[in-house]
Enzyme design. Structure first.
Site, short mmCIF file in Angstrom:
data_model
loop_
_atom_site.label_atom_id
_atom_site.label_comp_id
_atom_site.label_asym_id
_atom_site.label_seq_id
_atom_site.Cartn_x
_atom_site.Cartn_y
_atom_site.Cartn_z
CE LYS A 57 -20.01 27.79 -1.06
NZ LYS A 57 -18.82 28.50 -0.78
C1 LIG Z 1 -18.19 29.50 0.22
C2 LIG Z 1 -18.67 30.79 0.77
C3 LIG Z 1 -17.93 31.97 0.67
C4 LIG Z 1 -16.52 32.00 0.20
O1 LIG Z 1 -16.32 31.49 -1.05
P1 LIG Z 1 -14.82 31.23 -1.54
O2 LIG Z 1 -14.98 31.10 -3.02
O3 LIG Z 1 -14.37 29.96 -0.88
O4 LIG Z 1 -14.02 32.40 -1.15
C5 LIG Z 1 -18.49 33.15 1.09
N1 LIG Z 1 -19.71 33.18 1.64
C6 LIG Z 1 -20.45 32.08 1.77
C7 LIG Z 1 -21.82 32.19 2.36
C8 LIG Z 1 -19.95 30.84 1.36
O5 LIG Z 1 -20.66 29.73 1.55
#
Ligand SMILES: *Cc1c(COP(=O)(O)O)cnc(C)c1O
Length: 399
Positions: free
Chosen positions: A199
């Protein structure tokens, strides 16, 4: 030597994503490890305070709270639980997302109603939301796909009209603005960010639940740690005997460690700089790919808004003479890691069977999926890496 003079296939593989971890992050983690307190404690608390301060900037708003959790999935689950979502309730979200957005609804025994996207933005289509609303509908979960803000005015208008809660999946949206307001600071019941490894900033695994609702915040903090009415660090610090606690609900184990928060403290300081670099790479991609038979990623609807550029997604246009899979194969053959965001939920066996979903119900998501490729875009890419991606995409269309 410029990348364009080098035979593409002889270069090392360019991964689809890489985190950018600096010496400050590493030193802070080491400091945590030496400190004697490695689980949720002072650094997680500081990270929460800094996160709120980042979102608010110069604005004074004592009501905004950030609650650190060990994933965005956990944060979304806590938000919906605190809002009382449960059996007999429907929650509406987009089919064009990662399964985490929808699975948390099922954790609570509630049902998911999937909406199609607007092909111009790849975000949930407000008209499709309205079509799904029934007396069972309790909440809308918009996802700021790729880091482009959802049309939140439209979402709030629907929510107000039908008395629905709004929980934003902002996993892609740090920092993103809508009408110059940072995602996280608008009027939703809760907003959840992700710090997963790929991210826009990372704590390895982690997330942040942001809310202005004091009751939601209180409930989420209790449910984040087993339903205990005081957290472990409070008890550790207490000046009076601190063995006593009460369990007030069957909670979860969703707290963020200080080891992870140590990373977050320094990543957060860099997140605006990261965004600027991502923006620069996106602009270069736009330029370098403009004349190809592709639809370039949509830009913010309102001038002056920030796109976080978590993802750079191109779609093959009708004029393309190769298909999505051929493009991916050719890019991999030239050492470029790419991905597809997302295989829509309506195509996954669980969701398809659970709600008897057909691709025809989601024509825009389906078409986008069949034609989309996500190119590598991250701050550790050099200018040569960026040119190399452009050359590889151009070559894939030329051959
Ligand atoms: C990465 C992601 C999540 C989940 O995030 P985590 O921190 O891995 O639980 C949820 N929604 C979207 C759209 C994502 O890209």
């Amino acid at each position: 030597m410029s990348a364009s003079n080098t035979p593409l296939a002889t270069l090392p593989f360019l991964p689809f994503a890489l985190p950018e971890i600096g010496e400050e992050e590493i030193a802070e983690v080491v400091d945590t490890l030496r400190s004697g307190w490695i689980t949720t404690g002072p650094k997680a608390r500081q990270f929460e305070l800094n996160f709120t301060a980042f979102l608010l900037g110069d604005t004074v708003d004592d009501s905004l709270q950030s609650i650190a959790v060990n994933s965005a999935t956990a944060g979304l689950h806590l938000a919906l639980e605190a809002l009382g979502i449960g059996p007999g309730d429907d929650v509406i979200t987009t089919t064009h997302t990662f399964t985490a957005t929808a699975e948390v609804v099922r954790y609570l025994g509630a049902d998911v109603k999937l909406a199609d996207i607007d092909p111009a933005t790849l975000n949930i289509d407000p008209a499709a939301i309205e079509a799904l609303i029934t007396p069972r509908t309790k909440a809308i979960m918009p996802v700021h796909y790729a880091g482009l803000a959802v049309d939140m005015d439209a979402i709030y208008a629907i929510a107000k009209k039908h008395n629905l809660k709004v929980v934003e999946d902002a996993a892609h949206a740090l920092p993103t603005t809508y009408k110059r307001q940072l995602i996280g600071t608008m009027q939703s019941d809760a907003v959840v960010f992700s710090f997963y490894a790929n991210k826009t900033m990372t704590t390895g695994e982690g997330g942040m639940l942001v809310t202005r609702d004091p009751d939601l915040a209180a409930r989420a903090k209790v449910m984040r740690l087993h339903g205990i009415n005081r957290d472990a660090f409070d008890r550790f610090q207490a000046k009076v005997p601190s063995w006593y606690y009460e369990i007030v609900a069957p909670g979860f184990k969703y707290n963020l460690t200080d080891i992870a928060a140590a990373l977050g403290l320094h990543q957060l300081k860099r997140v605006s700089g990261f965004q600027a670099r991502r923006e620069q790479i996106a602009a270069r991609f736009d330029e370098g790919l403009a004349d190809l038979p592709v639809i370039l990623p949509p830009r913010p609807q309102h001038a002056g808004d920030l796109h976080s550029w978590h993802l750079y997604v191109i779609r093959l246009s009708d004029a393309a003479t190769i298909n999505r899979d051929q493009l991916i194969e050719r890019l991999f053959a030239d050492g470029i890691g790419v991905s597809v965001h997302y295989i829509p939920l309506h195509l996954h066996p669980y969701w398809q069977a659970r709600y008897d979903l057909q691709p025809e119900q989601f024509p825009h998501s389906q078409k986008a999926y069949e034609r989309m490729v996500t190119l590598p875009l991250y701050t550790k890419m050099t200018d040569d890496d960026v040119e190399r991606v452009i050359q590889a995409v151009r070559k894939a269309f030329a051959s």
